[in-house]
Every structure is written in structure tokens, then in C-alpha cells.
Design a protein around this motif. Sequence first.
Motif, short mmCIF file in Angstrom:
data_model
loop_
_atom_site.label_atom_id
_atom_site.label_comp_id
_atom_site.label_asym_id
_atom_site.label_seq_id
_atom_site.Cartn_x
_atom_site.Cartn_y
_atom_site.Cartn_z
N VAL A 108 35.47 109.82 1.66
CA VAL A 108 36.59 110.03 0.67
C VAL A 108 36.24 109.10 -0.44
O VAL A 108 36.10 107.96 -0.33
CB VAL A 108 38.00 109.60 1.01
CG1 VAL A 108 38.89 109.81 0.12
CG2 VAL A 108 38.21 110.37 2.53
N ASN A 109 36.22 109.72 -1.66
CA ASN A 109 35.95 109.11 -2.91
C ASN A 109 36.95 109.12 -4.00
O ASN A 109 37.50 110.37 -4.03
CB ASN A 109 34.57 109.42 -3.37
CG ASN A 109 33.35 109.07 -2.62
OD1 ASN A 109 33.30 108.07 -2.06
ND2 ASN A 109 32.40 109.91 -2.66
N ASP A 110 37.69 108.25 -4.33
CA ASP A 110 38.73 108.40 -5.48
C ASP A 110 38.36 107.79 -6.73
O ASP A 110 37.60 106.58 -6.72
CB ASP A 110 40.02 107.50 -4.97
CG ASP A 110 40.72 108.39 -3.76
OD1 ASP A 110 40.28 109.27 -3.51
OD2 ASP A 110 41.68 107.90 -3.38
N THR B 201 36.24 100.77 3.94
CA THR B 201 36.80 101.00 2.54
C THR B 201 36.30 99.92 1.39
O THR B 201 36.46 98.77 1.80
CB THR B 201 38.37 100.98 2.38
OG1 THR B 201 38.93 102.30 3.52
CG2 THR B 201 38.97 101.48 1.16
N VAL B 202 35.91 100.36 0.31
CA VAL B 202 35.43 99.66 -0.78
C VAL B 202 36.52 100.11 -2.02
O VAL B 202 36.66 101.33 -2.37
CB VAL B 202 34.23 99.58 -1.14
CG1 VAL B 202 33.83 98.81 -2.59
CG2 VAL B 202 32.98 99.26 -0.14
N PHE C 60 35.86 103.88 -2.28
CA PHE C 60 34.99 104.50 -1.61
C PHE C 60 35.04 104.18 -0.07
O PHE C 60 35.27 103.37 0.33
CB PHE C 60 33.44 103.96 -2.05
CG PHE C 60 33.37 104.17 -3.52
CD1 PHE C 60 32.76 105.10 -4.10
CD2 PHE C 60 33.41 102.94 -4.12
CE1 PHE C 60 32.65 105.10 -5.38
CE2 PHE C 60 33.56 102.98 -5.52
CZ PHE C 60 32.94 103.94 -6.06
N GLN C 61 35.30 105.34 0.79
CA GLN C 61 35.75 105.27 2.16
C GLN C 61 34.97 106.19 3.07
O GLN C 61 34.75 107.25 2.74
CB GLN C 61 37.25 105.55 2.21
CG GLN C 61 37.99 105.22 3.48
CD GLN C 61 39.15 105.72 3.44
OE1 GLN C 61 39.96 106.83 3.60
NE2 GLN C 61 40.25 104.49 3.17
N ASN C 62 34.61 105.55 4.31
CA ASN C 62 34.02 106.24 5.13
C ASN C 62 34.72 106.08 6.82
O ASN C 62 35.04 105.11 6.86
CB ASN C 62 32.62 105.69 5.23
CG ASN C 62 31.67 106.48 6.24
OD1 ASN C 62 31.56 106.07 7.70
ND2 ASN C 62 31.05 107.37 6.11
N ARG D 103 40.06 113.25 -6.26
CA ARG D 103 39.64 112.54 -5.03
C ARG D 103 38.58 113.69 -4.44
O ARG D 103 38.77 114.99 -4.48
CB ARG D 103 40.75 112.70 -3.83
CG ARG D 103 40.30 112.70 -2.56
CD ARG D 103 41.42 112.20 -1.63
NE ARG D 103 41.77 110.84 -1.84
CZ ARG D 103 42.65 110.25 -0.96
NH1 ARG D 103 43.25 110.49 0.16
NH2 ARG D 103 42.95 108.79 -1.21
N GLN D 104 37.44 113.32 -3.87
CA GLN D 104 36.43 114.18 -3.26
C GLN D 104 36.56 113.80 -1.61
O GLN D 104 36.35 112.77 -1.33
CB GLN D 104 35.21 114.14 -3.70
CG GLN D 104 34.21 114.99 -2.99
CD GLN D 104 34.30 116.45 -3.32
OE1 GLN D 104 34.65 116.93 -4.17
NE2 GLN D 104 34.16 117.12 -2.17
N LEU D 105 36.82 114.88 -0.77
CA LEU D 105 36.94 114.65 0.45
C LEU D 105 35.86 115.50 1.47
O LEU D 105 35.98 116.74 0.90
CB LEU D 105 38.28 114.79 1.14
CG LEU D 105 38.63 114.56 2.43
CD1 LEU D 105 40.33 114.37 2.83
CD2 LEU D 105 38.44 115.78 3.51
N ASP D 106 34.99 114.85 2.20
CA ASP D 106 33.98 115.63 2.89
C ASP D 106 33.96 115.28 4.39
O ASP D 106 33.90 114.16 4.55
CB ASP D 106 32.59 115.60 2.37
CG ASP D 106 32.65 115.79 0.74
OD1 ASP D 106 32.49 117.17 0.49
OD2 ASP D 106 32.58 115.15 -0.10
N THR D 107 34.08 116.20 5.30
CA THR D 107 34.11 116.21 6.67
C THR D 107 32.63 116.33 7.27
O THR D 107 32.03 117.38 6.72
CB THR D 107 35.16 116.44 7.23
OG1 THR D 107 35.17 117.87 7.32
CG2 THR D 107 36.50 115.87 6.67
N GLU D 108 32.23 115.98 8.46
CA GLU D 108 31.29 116.54 9.10
C GLU D 108 31.68 117.56 10.13
O GLU D 108 32.82 117.43 10.61
CB GLU D 108 30.47 115.32 9.63
CG GLU D 108 29.92 114.47 8.63
CD GLU D 108 28.99 113.33 9.57
OE1 GLU D 108 28.82 113.20 10.49
OE2 GLU D 108 28.75 112.34 8.68
#
Length: 767
Positions: A455-457, A411-412, A436-438, A482-487
Motif C-alpha cells: 500500500v502506497n499513500d 510501514t514507513v 509505504f506499507q508491506n 492510495r495505490q493498493l496491490d495484492t498478490e
Amino acid sequence: MNNLLKWIFVLFVMQNSFSQTTIKGFVSDKITNNPISNVYVFISELNKGVTTDESGNYAVILKAKGNIQLQFSHVGYESFVKQVPVNSQFNEIQLDVQLENQVIEINKIVVSNSFINEQKNNTFKVDIADSKDIQKVGGFTIMDVINKIPGIDATTTGTLISRPVIRGLSSNRVLTVIDGVRFETQQWDDEHGIGVNENGVERIEVIKGPESLLFGPEAMGGVINFVKSKPAAVGTTKGSYFSSMSSNNLGWRALANVDGAKEKYNWGVSALGKLYSDYFINNQSFRTPNTRLLEYGLKTYIGTDRKWGSTNISYNYNQAFFGILDGKDISFGPNGELINTDVNEKEKYPFEIEAPFHAVVDHRLTSTSTFLTGKSKFDVIVGYQNNHRAENEELAGVKKGYKYVDMTLQTVTYNVKWYAPKWNNFSTIIGSQGMFQNNKNNNGTATILIPDAAVNDLGFFAVSKFDYKNFNFTVGTRYDSRQLDTENTSSVNYAIPAISKSYENVSSSVGLAYTIANSLTLRTSLAKGYRSPNLNELTTNGYKLESRRFEVGNANFEKEYNNQFDFNATYVTSSVTIEGSYFFNSICNYIFIAPTGNLVPNNTNPSELVSEYKYYQTNAELTGGEARLDIHPKTVKWFRFETKYAILEGKRTDNDSFLPMMSPTKLTNTIYFNFNDFRKFSKTSFNVSVPYTFAQNKIEENELKTKGYSLLNFGLFTTYKKTEITLTANNVLDKEYVNHMSRFRQFGISEPGLNIAIGVRIPLDIK
């Protein structure tokens, strides 16, 4: 040419000699006018402090220009904040201060509010707990101090894994902040603790509800803000060593720190270590299997102040191993008695970490800077966090078992605040935050509980405060997206399809406070918050080994948002404090998990049928309040009595049924006895506490009821020369009781029996 260089040099020296400003003064007792030594004078903008000498005098040298806040604090006195404009017109500023003596400090300085000020000037109440009080309450972790605040509870998995519950809300609804940065760890499951310890922490400030707009989304339940320790006074190097032992689990805890400061620099390093065995109940006759902990960590920082302001960089490393009680080592005898079937463990107090266990490693790097720009200033905080969580499960013949879960969360975050120039009686903050989170599953053979995701906030906020005499008014708003994207994720016998979700929200808060005759402060606020569903609630679709159930999420969940009304009245005199609060919290799209009553095939072992649990979404309402009475007669300094009360009710609005895992009503009475100094012993006090927890019958349909219980606790605190000594005894009568907020409730396992703890804090005088 040489003459020109000489004149340039002379002008440079003159400019530097006259560009600095000295703020100095005399600090005295408000009643006696006697000087007070060792008052810590802290300048928040420069992260710099000095102390008063034996004559009560202090002096701080500043090269920075702007509005400077000085905070005066000393044990036994009310804290005081004063803003001083520093500009080139003054080379010396005289600021004399008188502090008011108090048996207990009511008007503490808080930093979690929009503006650093004294408690009486806040438009919403901020509760404060001192990290050093862990030993005074005989606690094992920092949560043992936080949950002593009325309205705060904890969901526990044994004594060492706990997470805060604020007025019935927990998980991602409560935002954890440390070193000014929102702390991001895998908090989506009840079996995961808060993830923060007391290393490098001075105190904890708690905001109940979504009143604060400064910390970002997911604060709809409130904020737990861990405030870092202040640096040493300029020209000093200080340190301390603390160690404690507890009898119930034969555990120990140690914490050491060294801090130093020069005129332009400050630095510090601290280290922590904990080792606890399994805890016991029923007169040490039953060992609760695999409830042990091994934890160690290191924190270091360095800071500097210059003409433009100050900056501070800190690094924190922490590693913890938590044992897991999964029920396989528990059985019941013919009379319902608990039996520990862990026959392979021969030691009475086992310390070795064996499967199943959690292994959690945290790295945190934080940069905090303040830039002074005349009548305004900028605060900039940038943080990087790396959280690695692994879970090892049992494997025959292998002590460490096999790796069941292996995840890394990176997380940043950034947080920028502009404190605008004050206009008349208005103070305003405008800012932006982002994250910015992964999340990554590392081991291809490990079970995937939540998918790889990004996840981007992004958020913007503005808060303004109006102060006029005894009236304070605060209004603010913030926008979050918030933008949340999964694989696409494949695991054992099931798959989690990729999803992409966007959430947006506008939050707001309005609060006002009015103080009558300097004794009665009335506060009321109306605030709106939100949070987006977490990865577990959206995507889970499989068997959880520790929970021993098949959980099903829902990718179509909408965002949660709430509206909370809060009223608080505080009456303070030199001998008594009375405080009462009422709140009403309306929540839309409340997410909760509940059993369906169905048995479904275990995806990791299809021949086995297991209980199915699903996440649901509905509207809910939470109501309740807290009260506190503190009697501390000014003429009878050896006596103090405190009583605290909290009540809560949570209901679904669609069918008027109760919500699960709601904190029961609690009442705690404590008597303190303070003794005169005796030879080399000073500051001696003894307390007797009787906390009573009422029966919890207002439960969700498939939830277990719990009986009411009362406990008896003792505490003794004294100082020998400069060494602080604490002796506590909790659950003196060794009573067996079940905590309604414990995840062990399903196994019928009680909380710890009698526990005696001793702690020693030794100051290190380093020249």
C-alpha cells in the motif's frame, strides 16, 4: 598570521556570546499576585523546558532564532500559551505571566489542532484524557480512560482487548496517532485491539469527526492522538515508579521512567509490564476462560536543540500475549447459567499463556525535527514500524498449540509541515504526508486471512486560521491518493486472486468559533473525510476460526466518504461548566458485515457447515450529540458534581434500518469530595460515580438486543508526602450485565464483577 588567528578567535567568541537569547520572567497568581513555583515552561519548537523557582522566576537560554512558543502549565491553574519572536536584536526578553487558578482545568493546551493553542481558541473541540487517570478510574488499559469521554465507546473482546468507537465509527475509520506518526497495525478485525499502551504517553487527545486534516486519510471517524511525555526540565533528572493491583483478575501493572535534561540535550527511558489472569463474574464464581494478558515494553528517546531548531529520536518495543475466548469452553446449565468447561485448568487464577492466544510484537522508530527559518518553521517526522501478529490455536497435548496466523506489517511514514510566516491575522500550514506499507504472510503452513500486499499513500494539505479578538476561523483542504496491490494467494481449500486498486479523494474542513463575554464559546464546523476499503473487506473469503464464521469480502467496493456537520456550545465560569454538542454525519458507501442466513461449507473442514457473513456497502446517516455539566463552586472547594450524557443513532438510508454495533445512550453522574490537608496527607479526594447505560433496542435485523444497567463505582485519591495513592472499587454491587459493544455478547457472558484496585506512584528524586 598569529594576530589574524587571534582576531578570528575573538570574533568567534563574541559572536557566540551575543548570539544567544535569554527569555526570563516572573510567574504569579492572577488574583493574589503571589509567585507560583514549579510552573513548567515548555518550548515546543526546541522540545525543551524549565521550571520556575520558589520565587516564581524562570529563565531559558536559546541560541535558535524565530517565533518561539512558550507553554506555561501547573496543576490547579489554567494553561497559557505565548508566542515570542526571537531575533538577533534582543539578548534578553522579559516575559511575565499571570496564571488563573481553576478547580478543574478547562482551557488546556492542545496539540492535535492545526495550531498549538489553548482550548478556547480552537474552532473545533478537542477532548483530553490524562494517561495517569487509568488508576483513578480503576482501569486495566488506556482505553478505559478514553471511553469515559462522552461520544467515545469501545468494541471489546474481554477487558483487555478494545478498540475505540467515535460516534459510531470504528476500525480503519478512526486514525490512531502516536509520537506524531499514524500507528499502523492490523486493525481490520474486531478481535484486534488498538495496540497502544500508556508507556511514554502524557495524555490522549480525541477529535470527533474528520475536522483535522493534518494526520492523513482514514480519519473520517476521528483521531485518537497519543501525546508523548514532555522532557525533564533543564538541569534536572527525574523519575517515577508506578504499580497497581486489581482484585478481580489478580492482575498487576507496573510502569517506571527516568528522564533527564541538560542545556542542549534531553533523554529518557521508560518500561512497562502487565500481567492479568482471567476475569470473574457473579461473586467470583465464574471465571471467564482465557481472558488473560501478558505484556511488557520499553521506550527510550534522546533529543537535542541547536541554533537551527531541534531533533528527537525515539524507539519503542512492545510485546503482548492476549488469551482468546472462542466459546469452546463455555456451556449453559439447565437454568441458563454459564458453565466453564475448561476442566484442564486447575488454578483459580491462571496466568500461563496457553493456546488459543494472540502474540503481537511492535517495533517503532521515530525521528521528529523542527527547523526554524526566521518567521517560519518546518516540522519533519519520519517513522518506521514493524508489527508482527501471530495467532496460536489449540492442538491436543501442546500448550502453545499451533501457529494459525503469522503476519508481518512493515510501514514507513513521513510527515512534513511548513508553518508559513504569519500574515496579519492569518496563520497557515502547508504540508505533505506519505506511507509505504508491506504486508507479508510469513509461515507457509499458517492460514492466510488477508493476502500479501503493498500500500502506497501520498497526500498534500493546506490549513489556514484567522484570529481576530474573540473570533476564530479555520479553512483547509487536502488531497490523498492510495495505490493498493495484492498478490495471488492460496490457502486451505480456497484462493484469493490478485487485485490492484487506486483511490483518490479531496477532503476539506471549515470551522469557526466565537466567544461571547469570555464565557460562552460557540463552535460550528463542516468537514469531509474518506477512507479506502481495507484488505479484509476487499479480499476475505474463508472461515475465521475465532469469529467462527465464513466471511466474504468484495473486491469491487468503492471508497467511503462522509460529510459531518458539528455544533458545539461551551459555557464556562469559575463555578460551572456547561457543554453541549450536536452532529449529523452522512456517509456514502458505508461498509458493514452482516449474516446472510446461509450455511456454507467450512473451507478448513468441508464436512462442517458454518454461518456465512458478507460485507455490504450502502449509504448511512449517523446523528447524535453529547452534553456535560460540571458544577465546581469556587466558594465550596470541597464539592464538585459532574454529569455526562451521550446519544447516538445510526441508520441505513436505503431501507431505514439500523446499523449494527451502535453505542447505546449513556448517562454518568459523579460526585467529588475534596478534603483539606491532614498531617502528611494532601490533595485528598473521594468520588462516587453512577454510570447508567440505556437499553439498546435500535439494532440491525440479526443483532441481539441488550438491557439497560447501572453501576456503582467508588474512588479515593490522596498524596502521602510525595507518594500518590489511589484506591478504587468498580461495580461495587457485583452486578451482572452485558455490554452491547462486547464481542462476548454472543456467548451471553457478562462484564467483570466487583473489582478493587490499589495503585501507588512514587517519584524518584535523582540528583
